[in-house]
Design a protein around this motif. Structure first.
Motif, mmCIF file in Angstrom:
data_model
loop_
_atom_site.group_PDB
_atom_site.id
_atom_site.type_symbol
_atom_site.label_atom_id
_atom_site.label_comp_id
_atom_site.label_asym_id
_atom_site.label_seq_id
_atom_site.Cartn_x
_atom_site.Cartn_y
_atom_site.Cartn_z
ATOM 1 N N SER A 299 0.838 -1.199 0.000
ATOM 2 C CA SER A 299 0.000 0.000 0.000
ATOM 3 C C SER A 299 0.874 1.252 0.000
ATOM 4 O O SER A 299 2.073 1.205 0.343
ATOM 5 N N PRO A 300 0.324 2.401 -0.373
ATOM 6 C CA PRO A 300 1.087 3.655 -0.300
ATOM 7 C C PRO A 300 1.626 3.922 1.108
ATOM 8 O O PRO A 300 2.740 4.426 1.266
ATOM 9 N N ALA A 301 0.831 3.589 2.135
ATOM 10 C CA ALA A 301 1.275 3.802 3.511
ATOM 11 C C ALA A 301 2.493 2.945 3.828
ATOM 12 O O ALA A 301 3.469 3.419 4.435
ATOM 13 N N ARG A 302 2.451 1.661 3.423
ATOM 14 C CA ARG A 302 3.575 0.765 3.687
ATOM 15 C C ARG A 302 4.832 1.240 2.946
ATOM 16 O O ARG A 302 5.937 1.189 3.487
ATOM 17 N N LYS A 303 4.647 1.701 1.707
ATOM 18 C CA LYS A 303 5.789 2.193 0.929
ATOM 19 C C LYS A 303 6.416 3.426 1.569
ATOM 20 O O LYS A 303 7.606 3.685 1.413
ATOM 21 N N ALA A 304 5.588 4.205 2.297
ATOM 22 C CA ALA A 304 6.091 5.401 2.964
ATOM 23 C C ALA A 304 6.597 5.076 4.370
ATOM 24 O O ALA A 304 6.901 5.991 5.149
ATOM 25 N N LEU A 305 6.666 3.774 4.702
ATOM 26 C CA LEU A 305 7.212 3.286 5.972
ATOM 27 C C LEU A 305 6.348 3.635 7.174
ATOM 28 O O LEU A 305 6.824 3.684 8.312
ATOM 29 N N ILE A 306 5.068 3.897 6.945
ATOM 30 C CA ILE A 306 4.133 4.047 8.058
ATOM 31 C C ILE A 306 3.851 2.657 8.608
ATOM 32 O O ILE A 306 3.677 1.696 7.850
ATOM 33 N N GLN A 307 3.782 2.524 9.924
ATOM 34 C CA GLN A 307 3.649 1.202 10.524
ATOM 35 C C GLN A 307 2.622 1.196 11.639
ATOM 36 O O GLN A 307 2.151 2.242 12.086
ATOM 37 N N SER A 308 2.258 -0.008 12.073
ATOM 38 C CA SER A 308 1.281 -0.141 13.153
ATOM 39 C C SER A 308 1.823 0.513 14.416
ATOM 40 O O SER A 308 3.021 0.446 14.712
ATOM 41 N N GLY A 309 0.939 1.173 15.155
ATOM 42 C CA GLY A 309 1.340 1.897 16.358
ATOM 43 C C GLY A 309 1.586 3.374 16.104
ATOM 44 O O GLY A 309 1.600 4.177 17.047
ATOM 45 N N ASP A 310 1.784 3.759 14.830
ATOM 46 C CA ASP A 310 1.934 5.173 14.499
ATOM 47 C C ASP A 310 0.617 5.910 14.732
ATOM 48 O O ASP A 310 -0.471 5.324 14.621
ATOM 49 N N ILE A 311 0.735 7.192 15.020
ATOM 50 C CA ILE A 311 -0.454 8.041 15.162
ATOM 51 C C ILE A 311 -0.326 9.178 14.156
ATOM 52 O O ILE A 311 0.601 9.998 14.239
ATOM 53 N N ILE A 312 -1.236 9.194 13.197
ATOM 54 C CA ILE A 312 -1.220 10.237 12.165
ATOM 55 C C ILE A 312 -1.845 11.501 12.741
ATOM 56 O O ILE A 312 -2.997 11.487 13.193
ATOM 57 N N THR A 313 -1.091 12.591 12.715
ATOM 58 C CA THR A 313 -1.574 13.847 13.304
ATOM 59 C C THR A 313 -1.852 14.931 12.264
ATOM 60 O O THR A 313 -2.549 15.897 12.553
ATOM 61 N N LYS A 314 -1.284 14.746 11.047
ATOM 62 C CA LYS A 314 -1.532 15.738 9.998
ATOM 63 C C LYS A 314 -1.494 15.104 8.620
ATOM 64 O O LYS A 314 -0.693 14.211 8.360
ATOM 65 N N LEU A 315 -2.366 15.587 7.733
ATOM 66 C CA LEU A 315 -2.296 15.330 6.300
ATOM 67 C C LEU A 315 -2.084 16.697 5.657
ATOM 68 O O LEU A 315 -2.970 17.555 5.737
ATOM 69 N N ASP A 316 -0.909 16.898 5.066
ATOM 70 C CA ASP A 316 -0.498 18.235 4.630
ATOM 71 C C ASP A 316 -0.565 19.166 5.852
ATOM 72 O O ASP A 316 -0.010 18.831 6.884
ATOM 73 N N ASP A 317 -1.291 20.258 5.755
ATOM 74 C CA ASP A 317 -1.387 21.185 6.896
ATOM 75 C C ASP A 317 -2.672 20.997 7.694
ATOM 76 O O ASP A 317 -3.019 21.841 8.538
#
Length: 366
Positions: A299-317
């Motif tokens: 997936s795009p997330a996996r390719k960007a090295l996002i992993q389980s346990g991460d907390i996404i706080t922003k998309l762009d600004d």
């Protein structure tokens, strides 16, 4: 002081009304209602509701190019679709994509047995639902009088558990079958990527071929029957109910239906997640955001090295305060968009901010 004629008439009318009420109460008290009486009342009423709502149900069949020994085209088993919109020029039908997979032609059968050819709008790779369209000019006037679009219920603000419901379409796997039962749960999250869909479960027996719609006793559409989610991750919360009818709640599907009908391609990020309750966030000193439980392979997330346990706080600004907020904001993006993603990742020293770029892919295809 003497009563006038009007007062006497009013007193007599009141006395007659009281006598009639007493007689009715005595009659009802002396009559013993049995199961047969209840069944007659319920059957008649529920049948009327099911018949009226079934005007929004069609049969969708995919026809392949290949032919058998008798030179007849191969047809799949088909599925029950739901008429979700009418823009004055065409009807839009929501149906499991399995009904039209690898089909050269798509055939729609209405409840008066008349048929029409349909065209594909878009298919959603995540829910495996698609929207097809039929031109109104290809439908006979007599057929138009027997069909209608579904009336959507709002499943967000009501506790539906233990509510009586009706399943129409092909709830038993047989076209035009009907089932009646109770909702056993209505707020369970559906374990699908980039989404916050809810699953409605019931006590009604079904089959792997069950399709159609779940409606309330007013005939309003509560959900789209889909038995695919009685397995894998979604099965864990419903042990013993694997063969019972379940449906994707319609409220969370509204935006998807609109996008598929308008042929609007949807972005694919590729994460599974959940909201973090405030009490847990405070207790564990966690940042506010969308908690990632896992990512899909390639997936795009996996390719960007996002992993389980991460907390996404922003998309762009744009600040992301929950997984629901992430899902809502993702809908504003398109395939091939490159977005900046801020995540907080736990380490021995607490949470560390990490910035990465994600190139979105497509969650839909035609």
């Amino acid at each position: 002081m003497f009563a006038d004629d009007t007062e006497i008439a009013e007193n007599e009318a009141q006395q007659n009304e009281e006598n009639q009420k007493n007689q009715l109460d005595e009659a009802l008290a002396s009559y013993a209602f049995n199961g047969s009486d209840f069944a007659k009342i319920m059957t008649s009423s529920l049948k009327d509701v099911a018949d009226e709502a079934s005007k929004s149900i069609v049969r969708v069949t995919g026809v392949a190019n290949n032919t058998d020994w008798f030179n007849d085209s191969f047809e799949n088993n088909g599925a029950s679709g739901v008429l979700v919109a009418d823009n004055g020029a065409a009807l839009f039908i929501l149906v499991p994509s399995s009904a039209v997979k690898n089909a050269k032609n798509i055939r729609v059968t209405f409840n008066d047995e008349s048929m029409a050819e349909a065209e594909m709008c878009l298919t959603d790779n995540i829910t495996k639902l698609c929207v097809i369209t039929v031109k109104l000019s290809s439908i006979q006037e007599s057929t138009k009088e027997t069909i209608k679009t579904a009336d959507f219920a709002n499943t967000n603000f009501t506790n539906l558990t233990a509510t009586p419901v009706i399943a129409i379409g092909s709830p038993t796997g047989i076209q035009r079958s009907v089932s009646i039962g109770l909702i056993t749960s209505d707020k369970s999250p559906l374990y699908l990527a980039d989404s916050n869909y809810k699953i409605i479960t019931t006590d009604m027996p079904g089959s792997s071929d069950s399709t159609g719609a779940l409606i309330d006793l007013n005939g309003k559409l509560l959900g789209i029957i889909d038995m695919n989610y009685n397995s894998d991750e979604n099965k864990k919360n419903r042990k013993g109910l694997e063969n019972h009818i379940s449906a994707i709640a319609i409220t969370e599907l509204r935006n998807l239906i609109e996008d598929l009908s308008n042929k609007t391609q949807r972005a694919y990020f590729g994460i599974y997640g959940k909201n973090i309750p405030a009490a847990i966030r405070d207790e564990m000193n966690m940042p506010q955001g969308a908690f990632v439980t896992s990512t899909e392979e390639t997936s795009p997330a996996r390719k960007a090295l996002i992993q389980s346990g991460d907390i996404i706080t922003k998309l762009d600004d744009n600040d992301i305060i929950s997984f629901d907020a992430f899902v809502k904001k993702l809908a504003d993006y398109s395939p091939d968009d490159i977005i900046s993603v801020t995540v907080m990742r736990q380490s021995n020293k607490g949470y560390t901010e990490i910035k990465t770029q994600v190139t979105l892919e497509s969650a839909t295809h035609d």
